[in-house]
Write a protein that holds these residues in place. Structure first.
Motif, PDB file in Angstrom:
ATOM      1  N   PRO A  62      29.572  24.219  46.354  1.00 39.31           N
ATOM      2  CA  PRO A  62      30.496  25.090  45.623  1.00 39.31           C
ATOM      3  C   PRO A  62      30.568  26.502  46.209  1.00 39.31           C
ATOM      4  N   MET A  63      31.791  26.987  46.371  1.00 37.71           N
ATOM      5  CA  MET A  63      32.022  28.336  46.899  1.00 37.71           C
ATOM      6  C   MET A  63      32.991  29.074  45.991  1.00 37.71           C
ATOM      7  N   THR A  64      32.909  30.400  46.002  1.00 32.54           N
ATOM      8  CA  THR A  64      33.868  31.191  45.244  1.00 32.54           C
ATOM      9  C   THR A  64      34.258  32.409  46.067  1.00 32.54           C
ATOM     10  N   GLU A  65      35.531  32.796  45.998  1.00 34.75           N
ATOM     11  CA  GLU A  65      35.991  33.955  46.762  1.00 34.75           C
ATOM     12  C   GLU A  65      35.612  35.243  46.039  1.00 34.75           C
ATOM     13  N   VAL A  66      35.115  36.217  46.790  1.00 37.43           N
ATOM     14  CA  VAL A  66      34.854  37.548  46.233  1.00 37.43           C
ATOM     15  C   VAL A  66      35.784  38.544  46.942  1.00 37.43           C
ATOM     16  N   ASP A  67      36.079  39.667  46.282  1.00 31.43           N
ATOM     17  CA  ASP A  67      37.098  40.551  46.854  1.00 31.43           C
ATOM     18  C   ASP A  67      36.538  41.705  47.684  1.00 31.43           C
ATOM     19  N   ARG A  68      35.210  41.724  47.871  1.00 32.00           N
ATOM     20  CA  ARG A  68      34.625  42.759  48.745  1.00 32.00           C
ATOM     21  C   ARG A  68      33.611  42.119  49.681  1.00 32.00           C
TER      22      ARG A  68
END
Ligand SMILES: [Zn+2]
Length: 256
Positions: free
Chosen positions: A124-130
């Motif tokens: 499982p992966m999740t996008e982060v904005d920084r």
């Protein structure tokens, strides 16, 4: 008493910084032998629980793997232990801009997103904005051409320009030894080639630090122009890696 504790704490921080420097030097010299002092100051090798999707993965009949091609780092196998894995990738400032350069950037983003969604079924992966928050960073730029001196001949070894590359670095947070992956994918590739490159480099980023000798695997050592999907052998290899002990994600010895 308080002062003594503070001095002790400071000494521990210095030791940990030295540990990171030693790991870095061992990484760039590609020597995997740890001396005893360094070994004892590192978190001991231990296994993490297998992530659920990999635990559930069954390959019947077994199609094989290329685990014997995987190189552990000086800190052990380069696996992740906190999920979802935080991933950051470049995006255009204004994606709805219709300029050709932005359209090409959007195609790059779309290929990277596809590769993430494919591997996401297994880890499982999740996008982060920084970028500072990320475990894996994917940059849209050309990898540098590292000119090295060949130790055998003493001659400069100038490699061909590469279109994608993955590298890692170690750091310490909350007394744990951790790593960060930085992937670079060229903006010059076609959308299909970007997807192949992203799938391959993300495989490295997730811990497959080595190459398959079979061209039907995503981690085949040479980039092929056609788009090869993730194979059962890729996942069998990934699962074996996540069953191995590592120093990453574990605490440094001693009370803290
Ligand atoms: Zn590779």
């Amino acid at each position: 008493m308080y002062k003594e504790k503070k001095a002790k704490f400071r000494l521990k921080s210095v030791v940990k910084i030295l540990v990171i420097i030693s790991l870095f030097l061992l990484t760039i010299t590609q020597s995997s032998a740890l001396d005893k002092d360094l070994e004892e100051s590192l978190p001991p090798l231990q296994t993490h629980p297998l992530p659920t999707p990999l635990n559930q993965w069954q390959d019947q009949p077994y199609s094989g793997d290329y685990f014997d091609q995987i190189e552990p780092s000086v800190a052990g196998y380069l696996l992740w232990s906190e999920f979802p894995i935080k991933i950051y990738f470049d995006r255009p400032d204004n994606p709805s801009d219709t300029a050709a350069t932005t359209r090409r950037f959007n195609q790059w983003v779309s290929a990277v997103e596809t590769s993430i969604s494919e591997w996401n079924s297994y880890l499982p992966m999740t996008e982060v904005d920084r970028a500072e928050l990320a475990d894996i960073i994917i940059e849209r730029n050309d990898p540098p051409i590292d000119v090295q001196v060949d130790p055998e001949t003493g001659q400069l070894d100038i490699p061909r320009a590469r279109t994608a590359q993955a590298r890692y670095e170690f750091y310490i947070e909350n007394n744990q030894l951790l790593h960060k992956m930085v992937i670079q994918i060229s903006p010059r590739l076609s959308q299909v080639a970007t997807l192949s490159a992203a799938r391959h480099e993300l495989g490295h980023g997730l811990g497959i630090w080595g190459h398959s000798l079979q061209e039907n695997d995503v981690l085949y050592f040479s980039q092929v122009s056609s788009s090869i999907p993730i194979s059962s052998r890729d996942i069998n290899t990934l699962k074996k890696i996540y069953e191995q002990p590592t120093r990453l994600g574990w605490s440094f010895p001693g009370d803290n």
